[in-house]
Design a protein around this motif. Structure first.
Motif, PDB file in Angstrom:
ATOM      1  N   GLU A  90       0.865  -1.176   0.000  1.00 15.39           N
ATOM      2  CA  GLU A  90       0.000   0.000   0.000  1.00 15.39           C
ATOM      3  C   GLU A  90       0.902   1.227   0.000  1.00 15.39           C
ATOM      4  O   GLU A  90       1.850   1.303   0.783  1.00 15.39           O
ATOM      5  CB  GLU A  90      -0.903   0.018   1.227  1.00 15.39           C
ATOM      6  N   THR A 112       1.031   5.462   0.172  1.00 11.06           N
ATOM      7  CA  THR A 112       0.327   6.697   0.484  1.00 11.06           C
ATOM      8  C   THR A 112       0.835   7.794  -0.439  1.00 11.06           C
ATOM      9  O   THR A 112       2.026   8.099  -0.457  1.00 11.06           O
ATOM     10  CB  THR A 112       0.543   7.098   1.957  1.00 11.06           C
ATOM     11  N   ARG A 148      -4.525   6.865  -1.268  1.00  7.11           N
ATOM     12  CA  ARG A 148      -3.595   5.743  -1.188  1.00  7.11           C
ATOM     13  C   ARG A 148      -3.968   4.752  -2.277  1.00  7.11           C
ATOM     14  O   ARG A 148      -5.111   4.709  -2.721  1.00  7.11           O
ATOM     15  CB  ARG A 148      -3.698   5.011   0.154  1.00  7.11           C
ATOM     16  N   TYR A 149      -3.022   3.944  -2.660  1.00  4.78           N
ATOM     17  CA  TYR A 149      -3.349   2.840  -3.561  1.00  4.78           C
ATOM     18  C   TYR A 149      -2.617   1.593  -3.102  1.00  4.78           C
ATOM     19  O   TYR A 149      -1.637   1.655  -2.370  1.00  4.78           O
ATOM     20  CB  TYR A 149      -3.051   3.175  -5.026  1.00  4.78           C
ATOM     21  N   GLU A 150      -3.169   0.475  -3.516  1.00  5.93           N
ATOM     22  CA  GLU A 150      -2.632  -0.833  -3.135  1.00  5.93           C
ATOM     23  C   GLU A 150      -2.498  -1.670  -4.401  1.00  5.93           C
ATOM     24  O   GLU A 150      -3.420  -1.703  -5.219  1.00  5.93           O
ATOM     25  CB  GLU A 150      -3.621  -1.473  -2.164  1.00  5.93           C
ATOM     26  N   VAL A 192      -6.129  -1.391  -5.967  1.00  5.28           N
ATOM     27  CA  VAL A 192      -7.201  -0.799  -5.168  1.00  5.28           C
ATOM     28  C   VAL A 192      -6.852   0.663  -4.943  1.00  5.28           C
ATOM     29  O   VAL A 192      -5.754   0.988  -4.496  1.00  5.28           O
ATOM     30  CB  VAL A 192      -7.337  -1.510  -3.807  1.00  5.28           C
ATOM     31  N   LYS A 234      -7.779   4.052  -2.829  1.00 10.09           N
ATOM     32  CA  LYS A 234      -8.420   4.418  -1.558  1.00 10.09           C
ATOM     33  C   LYS A 234      -8.428   5.929  -1.437  1.00 10.09           C
ATOM     34  O   LYS A 234      -7.375   6.558  -1.441  1.00 10.09           O
ATOM     35  CB  LYS A 234      -7.662   3.797  -0.384  1.00 10.09           C
ATOM     36  N   TRP A 235      -9.608   6.491  -1.298  1.00 12.94           N
ATOM     37  CA  TRP A 235      -9.753   7.929  -1.178  1.00 12.94           C
ATOM     38  C   TRP A 235     -10.329   8.234   0.211  1.00 12.94           C
ATOM     39  O   TRP A 235     -11.347   7.664   0.593  1.00 12.94           O
ATOM     40  CB  TRP A 235     -10.660   8.469  -2.270  1.00 12.94           C
ATOM     41  N   TYR A 236      -9.677   9.103   0.958  1.00 11.96           N
ATOM     42  CA  TYR A 236     -10.110   9.486   2.294  1.00 11.96           C
ATOM     43  C   TYR A 236     -10.474  10.962   2.292  1.00 11.96           C
ATOM     44  O   TYR A 236      -9.775  11.777   1.700  1.00 11.96           O
ATOM     45  CB  TYR A 236      -8.978   9.256   3.310  1.00 11.96           C
TER      46      TYR A 236
END
Length: 129
Positions: free
Chosen positions: A92, A94, A100-102, A124, A126-128
């Motif tokens: 993963e 950041t 973030r991406y995985e 994957v 990931k947006w926060y």
């Protein structure tokens, strides 16, 4: 499942227990034990899942990078046996506080009800907020 459509509906409830510990060299290991209570059509069954995961945080060019390895074993009461194993390795990354991406590679081996294997590459996002 036929043509991506499940012919028999499945309802599921699960309970899980997690444990995490730090090993030498700043490696973290996490264990999970999970029980799936499953109702597939009119039939009830359980699936027990045991997972081990190892991770370690690094900083690369100012970004957090967390490589990981996971292994999971599945016991299915419908077949009274160890039906599946799953292994994943990846990282993963950041990008910033919102994104973030995985990326990973996964191997899945099904033993029951029949022998089948799968190897997959995954991404994957990931947006926060």
């Amino acid at each position: 499942v036929t043509d991506g459509v499940r012919k028999t509906p499945e309802d599921r409830l699960f309970v899980q227990v997690l444990a995490k510990a730090e090993l030498p060299a700043e490696v973290w290991i996490e264990a999970r034990a999970r029980t799936d209570f499953r109702w597939i059509g009119d039939e009830y069954s359980n699936r027990y899942r045991f997972r081990l995961e190892a991770t370690r945080d690094f900083t690369v060019r100012g970004h957090a990078v967390v490589p990981f390895f996971k292994a999971e074993w599945f016991y299915d009461t419908r077949y009274d046996g160890w039906a599946r194993t799953l292994q994943m390795a990846g990282a993963e990354v950041t990008v910033n506080k919102h994104f973030r991406y995985e990326v990973y590679v996964a191997g899945q081996n099904d033993r029951l009800p029949s022998d089948e294997s799968l190897i997959a590459l995954g991404l994957v996002a990931k947006w926060y907020y």
